[in-house]
Design a protein around this motif. Structure first.
Motif, short mmCIF file in Angstrom:
data_model
loop_
_atom_site.label_atom_id
_atom_site.label_comp_id
_atom_site.label_asym_id
_atom_site.label_seq_id
_atom_site.Cartn_x
_atom_site.Cartn_y
_atom_site.Cartn_z
N VAL A 40 -3.46 -0.40 -7.80
CA VAL A 40 -2.65 -0.06 -6.62
C VAL A 40 -3.03 -0.95 -5.45
O VAL A 40 -2.16 -1.43 -4.72
CB VAL A 40 -2.80 1.44 -6.27
CG1 VAL A 40 -2.19 1.76 -4.93
CG2 VAL A 40 -2.20 2.31 -7.35
N VAL A 41 -4.33 -1.17 -5.25
CA VAL A 41 -4.78 -2.02 -4.15
C VAL A 41 -4.28 -3.44 -4.35
O VAL A 41 -3.81 -4.08 -3.40
CB VAL A 41 -6.32 -1.97 -4.03
CG1 VAL A 41 -6.85 -3.06 -3.11
CG2 VAL A 41 -6.77 -0.61 -3.53
N GLU A 42 -4.37 -3.95 -5.56
CA GLU A 42 -3.90 -5.31 -5.83
C GLU A 42 -2.39 -5.42 -5.62
O GLU A 42 -1.91 -6.38 -5.03
CB GLU A 42 -4.26 -5.71 -7.27
CG GLU A 42 -5.73 -6.00 -7.48
CD GLU A 42 -6.07 -6.28 -8.93
OE1 GLU A 42 -5.13 -6.50 -9.75
OE2 GLU A 42 -7.26 -6.26 -9.26
N LYS A 43 -1.67 -4.41 -6.08
CA LYS A 43 -0.21 -4.41 -5.90
C LYS A 43 0.15 -4.34 -4.42
O LYS A 43 1.03 -5.05 -3.95
CB LYS A 43 0.40 -3.21 -6.65
CG LYS A 43 1.89 -3.18 -6.66
CD LYS A 43 2.41 -2.01 -7.48
CE LYS A 43 3.91 -1.95 -7.47
NZ LYS A 43 4.43 -0.80 -8.20
N ALA A 44 -0.56 -3.50 -3.68
CA ALA A 44 -0.29 -3.37 -2.25
C ALA A 44 -0.65 -4.65 -1.51
O ALA A 44 0.06 -5.06 -0.59
CB ALA A 44 -1.08 -2.19 -1.68
N SER A 45 -1.74 -5.28 -1.93
CA SER A 45 -2.13 -6.51 -1.25
C SER A 45 -1.14 -7.63 -1.54
O SER A 45 -0.93 -8.50 -0.71
CB SER A 45 -3.55 -6.92 -1.63
OG SER A 45 -3.61 -7.26 -3.00
N LYS A 46 -0.53 -7.59 -2.72
CA LYS A 46 0.50 -8.58 -3.04
C LYS A 46 1.79 -8.29 -2.28
O LYS A 46 2.47 -9.20 -1.84
CB LYS A 46 0.78 -8.60 -4.54
CG LYS A 46 -0.32 -9.19 -5.38
CD LYS A 46 -0.01 -9.13 -6.85
CE LYS A 46 -1.17 -9.61 -7.69
NZ LYS A 46 -0.93 -9.46 -9.13
N GLU A 47 2.12 -7.00 -2.11
CA GLU A 47 3.36 -6.61 -1.45
C GLU A 47 3.23 -6.56 0.07
O GLU A 47 4.22 -6.65 0.77
CB GLU A 47 3.83 -5.25 -1.96
CG GLU A 47 4.34 -5.27 -3.37
CD GLU A 47 4.89 -3.93 -3.82
OE1 GLU A 47 5.22 -3.10 -2.96
OE2 GLU A 47 5.00 -3.74 -5.03
N SER A 48 2.02 -6.41 0.57
CA SER A 48 1.86 -6.25 2.01
C SER A 48 2.34 -7.46 2.81
O SER A 48 2.97 -7.27 3.85
CB SER A 48 0.42 -5.89 2.36
OG SER A 48 -0.46 -6.92 2.00
N PRO A 49 2.12 -8.68 2.37
CA PRO A 49 2.69 -9.80 3.15
C PRO A 49 4.23 -9.74 3.19
O PRO A 49 4.83 -10.01 4.22
CB PRO A 49 2.20 -11.05 2.42
CG PRO A 49 0.98 -10.63 1.70
CD PRO A 49 1.23 -9.20 1.32
N ARG A 50 4.84 -9.38 2.07
CA ARG A 50 6.30 -9.29 2.03
C ARG A 50 6.77 -8.16 2.94
O ARG A 50 7.70 -8.32 3.73
CB ARG A 50 6.78 -9.05 0.60
CG ARG A 50 8.30 -8.94 0.47
CD ARG A 50 8.73 -8.57 -0.94
NE ARG A 50 8.17 -7.31 -1.41
CZ ARG A 50 8.66 -6.10 -1.13
NH1 ARG A 50 9.72 -5.97 -0.38
NH2 ARG A 50 8.08 -5.02 -1.60
#
Length: 154
Positions: A40-50
């Motif tokens: 979840v953290v990795e997914k959020a960190s990937k999506e957070s810039p977008r």
């Protein structure tokens, strides 16, 4: 007793294995929760810039709209005096036109004329009650005299 010792040893070993299995299951649950949290953290960190970029774009649009509306308001304030804005507000609320200096002067003259007439009437009415009061009392006395006379005649 050797049978009892064997069965006791079997039960204790089974209980030990069961306790170890419970411990390992808890440890496995913790490991799995940790792995899921990492995903979840990795997914959020990937999506957070977008997501951040989308929020910035939305903010820019809202800021442009606000500046456009504020620009309209600020130009109104710069081009119109307070009196003009008040008259526009009165007109929009249906209060009609505002009085000019000529209108006010004309109304003041009428008010002065009416005040003079009222003063004249109050002066004449102050002297009139002294003469009017005896006339009002005289008919009452005459009516009172006639009534007892009729009673005496009958």
């Amino acid at each position: 007793m050797s049978n009892d010792k064997k069965s006791l040893k079997d039960v204790s070993s089974q209980a030990g294995e069961l306790a170890k299995s419970i411990w390992l299951a808890g440890l496995g649950a913790y490991g799995r929760a940790y792995d899921d949290a990492q995903e979840v953290v990795e997914k959020a960190s990937k999506e957070s810039p977008r997501l951040f970029k989308e929020l910035v774009e939305k903010g820019n649009k809202l800021e442009a709209q606000a500046r456009e509306k504020l620009g309209d308001v600020s130009t109104i304030g710069k081009t119109a005096s307070i009196e003009e804005r008040i008259s526009k507000m009165r007109a929009s609320l249906g209060f009609g036109h505002t009085a000019s200096a000529d209108d006010i002067e004309r109304l003041e003259k009428k008010l002065d004329a009416l005040s003079k007439k009222v003063d004249a009437l109050t002066k004449s009415s102050a002297s009139a009650p002294a003469t009017a009061a005896p006339k009002a009392k005289a008919p009452r006395k005459a009516a009172a005299k006639k009534a007892p006379a009729k009673k005496a005649a009958e």
